[in-house]
Design a protein around this motif. Structure first.
Motif, PDB file in Angstrom:
ATOM      1  N   THR A  84      57.840  -0.279  17.374  1.00  0.00           N
ATOM      2  CA  THR A  84      58.669   0.667  16.631  1.00  0.00           C
ATOM      3  C   THR A  84      58.416   0.605  15.133  1.00  0.00           C
ATOM      4  O   THR A  84      59.142   1.225  14.364  1.00  0.00           O
ATOM      5  CB  THR A  84      60.159   0.386  16.898  1.00  0.00           C
ATOM      6  OG1 THR A  84      60.449  -0.967  16.525  1.00  0.00           O
ATOM      7  CG2 THR A  84      60.500   0.592  18.357  1.00  0.00           C
ATOM      8  N   ALA A  85      57.415  -0.137  14.697  1.00  0.00           N
ATOM      9  CA  ALA A  85      57.156  -0.275  13.270  1.00  0.00           C
ATOM     10  C   ALA A  85      56.635   1.025  12.678  1.00  0.00           C
ATOM     11  O   ALA A  85      56.180   1.922  13.376  1.00  0.00           O
ATOM     12  CB  ALA A  85      56.158  -1.412  13.032  1.00  0.00           C
ATOM     13  N   LEU A 156      62.812   8.514  13.436  1.00  0.00           N
ATOM     14  CA  LEU A 156      64.155   8.795  13.934  1.00  0.00           C
ATOM     15  C   LEU A 156      64.284   8.402  15.406  1.00  0.00           C
ATOM     16  O   LEU A 156      65.327   7.921  15.837  1.00  0.00           O
ATOM     17  CB  LEU A 156      64.478  10.276  13.760  1.00  0.00           C
ATOM     18  CG  LEU A 156      64.770  10.729  12.321  1.00  0.00           C
ATOM     19  CD1 LEU A 156      64.916  12.240  12.250  1.00  0.00           C
ATOM     20  CD2 LEU A 156      66.032  10.053  11.797  1.00  0.00           C
ATOM     21  N   THR A 157      63.208   8.602  16.162  1.00  0.00           N
ATOM     22  CA  THR A 157      63.230   8.193  17.572  1.00  0.00           C
ATOM     23  C   THR A 157      63.418   6.687  17.697  1.00  0.00           C
ATOM     24  O   THR A 157      64.197   6.202  18.525  1.00  0.00           O
ATOM     25  CB  THR A 157      61.918   8.604  18.265  1.00  0.00           C
ATOM     26  OG1 THR A 157      61.760  10.017  18.182  1.00  0.00           O
ATOM     27  CG2 THR A 157      61.932   8.195  19.731  1.00  0.00           C
ATOM     28  N   ALA A 158      62.712   5.941  16.843  1.00  0.00           N
ATOM     29  CA  ALA A 158      62.817   4.481  16.878  1.00  0.00           C
ATOM     30  C   ALA A 158      64.195   4.005  16.429  1.00  0.00           C
ATOM     31  O   ALA A 158      64.760   3.075  17.012  1.00  0.00           O
ATOM     32  CB  ALA A 158      61.745   3.859  16.007  1.00  0.00           C
ATOM     33  N   THR A 161      67.205   4.907  19.061  1.00  0.00           N
ATOM     34  CA  THR A 161      67.102   4.466  20.453  1.00  0.00           C
ATOM     35  C   THR A 161      68.348   3.719  20.907  1.00  0.00           C
ATOM     36  O   THR A 161      68.853   3.932  22.014  1.00  0.00           O
ATOM     37  CB  THR A 161      65.876   3.546  20.630  1.00  0.00           C
ATOM     38  OG1 THR A 161      64.707   4.269  20.246  1.00  0.00           O
ATOM     39  CG2 THR A 161      65.755   3.102  22.073  1.00  0.00           C
ATOM     40  N   SER A 162      68.843   2.867  20.039  1.00  0.00           N
ATOM     41  CA  SER A 162      70.004   2.045  20.407  1.00  0.00           C
ATOM     42  C   SER A 162      71.312   2.587  19.857  1.00  0.00           C
ATOM     43  O   SER A 162      72.341   1.931  19.951  1.00  0.00           O
ATOM     44  CB  SER A 162      69.796   0.613  19.888  1.00  0.00           C
ATOM     45  OG  SER A 162      69.613   0.631  18.474  1.00  0.00           O
ATOM     46  N   ALA A 163      71.302   3.784  19.268  1.00  0.00           N
ATOM     47  CA  ALA A 163      72.507   4.345  18.672  1.00  0.00           C
ATOM     48  C   ALA A 163      73.391   4.983  19.739  1.00  0.00           C
ATOM     49  O   ALA A 163      72.907   5.429  20.782  1.00  0.00           O
ATOM     50  CB  ALA A 163      72.133   5.380  17.619  1.00  0.00           C
ATOM     51  N   VAL A 170      71.967  10.401  16.042  1.00  0.00           N
ATOM     52  CA  VAL A 170      71.458  11.167  17.173  1.00  0.00           C
ATOM     53  C   VAL A 170      71.492  12.652  16.876  1.00  0.00           C
ATOM     54  O   VAL A 170      70.573  13.402  17.212  1.00  0.00           O
ATOM     55  CB  VAL A 170      72.268  10.845  18.444  1.00  0.00           C
ATOM     56  CG1 VAL A 170      71.845  11.750  19.601  1.00  0.00           C
ATOM     57  CG2 VAL A 170      72.096   9.390  18.832  1.00  0.00           C
ATOM     58  N   LEU A 171      72.570  13.109  16.220  1.00  0.00           N
ATOM     59  CA  LEU A 171      72.665  14.524  15.859  1.00  0.00           C
ATOM     60  C   LEU A 171      71.588  14.902  14.856  1.00  0.00           C
ATOM     61  O   LEU A 171      71.010  15.991  14.928  1.00  0.00           O
ATOM     62  CB  LEU A 171      74.064  14.806  15.276  1.00  0.00           C
ATOM     63  CG  LEU A 171      75.232  14.598  16.242  1.00  0.00           C
ATOM     64  CD1 LEU A 171      76.555  14.826  15.533  1.00  0.00           C
ATOM     65  CD2 LEU A 171      75.106  15.529  17.446  1.00  0.00           C
ATOM     66  N   LEU A 172      71.305  14.002  13.904  1.00  0.00           N
ATOM     67  CA  LEU A 172      70.261  14.255  12.914  1.00  0.00           C
ATOM     68  C   LEU A 172      68.877  14.281  13.549  1.00  0.00           C
ATOM     69  O   LEU A 172      67.964  14.956  13.062  1.00  0.00           O
ATOM     70  CB  LEU A 172      70.324  13.163  11.829  1.00  0.00           C
ATOM     71  CG  LEU A 172      69.295  13.246  10.693  1.00  0.00           C
ATOM     72  CD1 LEU A 172      69.529  14.506   9.861  1.00  0.00           C
ATOM     73  CD2 LEU A 172      69.365  12.010   9.819  1.00  0.00           C
ATOM     74  N   PHE A 173      68.714  13.599  14.649  1.00  0.00           N
ATOM     75  CA  PHE A 173      67.419  13.469  15.313  1.00  0.00           C
ATOM     76  C   PHE A 173      66.953  14.776  15.961  1.00  0.00           C
ATOM     77  O   PHE A 173      65.760  15.014  16.086  1.00  0.00           O
ATOM     78  CB  PHE A 173      67.519  12.350  16.361  1.00  0.00           C
ATOM     79  CG  PHE A 173      66.430  12.359  17.384  1.00  0.00           C
ATOM     80  CD1 PHE A 173      65.143  11.973  17.053  1.00  0.00           C
ATOM     81  CD2 PHE A 173      66.687  12.769  18.683  1.00  0.00           C
ATOM     82  CE1 PHE A 173      64.135  11.970  18.008  1.00  0.00           C
ATOM     83  CE2 PHE A 173      65.689  12.775  19.635  1.00  0.00           C
ATOM     84  CZ  PHE A 173      64.419  12.371  19.295  1.00  0.00           C
TER      85      PHE A 173
END
Length: 212
Positions: A84-85, A156-158, A161-163, A170-173
């Protein structure tokens, strides 16, 4: 000019004939780009619109060089980078940007060859160094914007993931993710279209020259 033609053939095979790059084509492409950049510094090479496009095409391989050098450093010093870096996503996006820039520039060269063959006089005002530089600059800007969007999507995906499902993250993603998915689909179909158009152009040029 013979060397530049050979370089164009190499690039056409690398980006518009092969379905995906491999180690051999990438290595030959980098060597060809380095050699092209060197010979373009010679005073014997006149400044023409095609030369400007080829110069921009050769410089696009700098993006590949960055990725290759980074992988060599990682492998040599056994550097462990988390999936995820920031860096792995950036390197992949740089390779994608290189492919897109190269395909668009090669298509511009093919279109210019078409104009030279069939409309040499009528298209003279279009085939200028100024227009070639402007075209190259626009391509670089558009692909850079695309690469930036892909990078935002990966980050944003990285981070999401745990949100929680209804978190602001998530909404911003959603918007960058939707836009990136659309661009990936568009670039895929555009790549197929460019292959067809390039084959058609050189088919027309070949038979036109053979009839002459």
């Amino acid at each position: 000019m013979k060397d530049l033609r050979r370089y164009l053939v190499l690039k056409y095979i690398q980006y518009l004939v092969l379905s995906s790059s491999n180690a051999i084509s990438t290595f030959l492409g980098l060597l060809g780009s380095l050699y092209t950049i060197i010979i373009l510094q010679s005073a014997k090479v006149s400044s023409k619109s095609t030369v400007v496009l080829i110069s921009s095409l050769a410089k696009a391989d700098i993006l590949v060089s960055i990725s290759v050098v980074s992988e060599m450093v990682t492998w040599t010093f056994d550097v462990s980078i988390p999936p995820t870096a920031f860096t792995p996503a950036l390197l992949q996006n740089l390779l994608t940007a290189n492919v897109h820039i190269s395909c668009l520039l090669l298509s511009c060269v093919a279109f210019e060859a078409y104009l030279i063959t069939f409309f040499p006089t009528e298209s003279r005002h279009l085939r200028t160094v100024k227009n070639a530089r402007l075209t190259s600059r626009v391509i670089w800007i558009l692909v850079t914007a695309e690469c930036t969007l892909f990078q935002m999507d990966d980050l944003l995906t990285a981070s999401c993931t745990s949100a929680p499902t209804h978190s602001p993250c998530v909404l911003l993603f959603h918007f960058p993710s939707t836009a990136a998915a659309f661009l990936r689909s568009l670039s895929y179909f555009l790549g197929i279209l460019l292959r067809i158009v390039n084959v058609y152009i050189y088919y027309k040029i070949f038979f036109s020259m053979s009839h002459r």
